[in-house]
Design an enzyme around this catalytic site. Structure first.
Site, PDB file in Angstrom:
ATOM      1  N   GLU A  88       6.776 -13.600   1.051  1.00 22.42           N
ATOM      2  CA  GLU A  88       6.786 -13.299   2.482  1.00 22.42           C
ATOM      3  C   GLU A  88       7.490 -14.405   3.260  1.00 22.42           C
ATOM      4  OE1 GLU A  88       4.137 -10.341   3.926  1.00 22.42           O
ATOM      5  OE2 GLU A  88       2.487 -11.553   3.116  1.00 22.42           O
ATOM      6  N   GLU A  94      -0.107  -7.901  -3.680  1.00 24.39           N
ATOM      7  CA  GLU A  94      -1.304  -7.687  -2.866  1.00 24.39           C
ATOM      8  C   GLU A  94      -1.983  -6.351  -3.145  1.00 24.39           C
ATOM      9  OE1 GLU A  94       1.026 -10.815  -0.688  1.00 24.39           O
ATOM     10  OE2 GLU A  94       1.473  -9.006  -1.837  1.00 24.39           O
TER      11      GLU A  94
END
Length: 251
Positions: free
Chosen positions: A126, A146
């Site tokens: 990210e 995730e």
């Protein structure tokens, strides 16, 4: 854990330095990284390079992060009082630090170049996705795992990745949680260059030095104009990302 240096004129280097945990970020690490970006923004640097050495980052430190966040929220409530509004309360402050660390909702005026070696997972990917230029070693691996843990990549990737690499590729990355090599990510457009292992930082610094030698007003103007042009409804997308993330986490 986060080291800021100036290896070349007008170039700042932000180094994630927790090799024993493959640069996993606990809450203190996120806060230190957010502070590093604030320091860089005030430094007058022309370009920033971010790296992690042999591994970029394995993401959030799942062994401690949830407990750290809970403790920070409890501590914030005890100091702020039970009547503190939630919108500006301790939970919001914690997530503001995390999002600032990952450059979500934050646009630095100066270009940011990522030098990526080894693993670039979760919050690490990210962070990489928030940079302007990305150089990867040929053995680098990328993943947003995730979904395997029952939540979503809410550090900016849900909003940003489909804009960067296209819808099908972004959905494959986010829905499978699989690992993807540097060449695949270059083909998808997430990585700009793939270099021999160990050469990413040198190449990133060379590019940073080249850019830093150009007139600062032109460099910052390009970044601002391009950022505003491609962002579009990114703020709305971030709001949706946060809402859905909260829903998923809340069960």
């Amino acid at each position: 854990m986060i080291v800021v240096s100036e290896p070349r004129p007008r170039v700042r280097l932000v180094t994630l330095d927790r090799p024993a945990r493959r640069n996993a970020l606990d809450l203190a690490g996120f806060r230190d990284l957010a502070a590093a970006w604030r320091e860089v923004a005030a430094s007058g640097a022309g370009v920033v390079v971010v790296t992690g050495g042999s591994d970029f980052s394995s993401g959030a430190d799942l062994a401690t992060f949830s407990a750290d966040v809970a403790a920070a929220i409890r501590g914030g409530r005890s100091s702020a009082g039970a009547s503190a509004p939630d919108a500006g309360g301790p939970a919001a402050a914690v997530w503001a630090d995390v999002h600032h660390a990952l450059l979500r909702d934050v646009v630095l005026e100066v270009p940011v170049v990522a030098a990526i070696e080894g693993i670039c997972f979760g919050a690490g990917m990210e962070l990489a996705g928030a940079t302007d230029i990305r150089i990867a070693g040929e053995s680098a691996l990328f993943s947003l795992p995730e979904v395997r843990h029952g939540f979503i990549a809410s550090g900016g990737s849900v909003a940003r990745l489909p804009r960067q690499i296209g819808y099908p590729a972004a959905m494959q990355v986010m829905l499978t949680g699989e690992r993807f090599g540097a060449e695949r990510m270059r083909a998808w457009g997430f990585v700009g260059e793939v270099v021999p292992d160990g050469a990413a930082l040198g190449r990133a610094l060379d590019l940073a030095e080249l850019i830093a030698g150009h007139p600062a007003a032109a460099v910052r103007g390009i970044k601002r104009a391009v950022g505003e042009g491609v962002r579009g409804t990114l703020a709305d997308a971030y709001a949706v990302e946060s809402r859905v993330s909260d829903e998923v986490l809340g069960g």
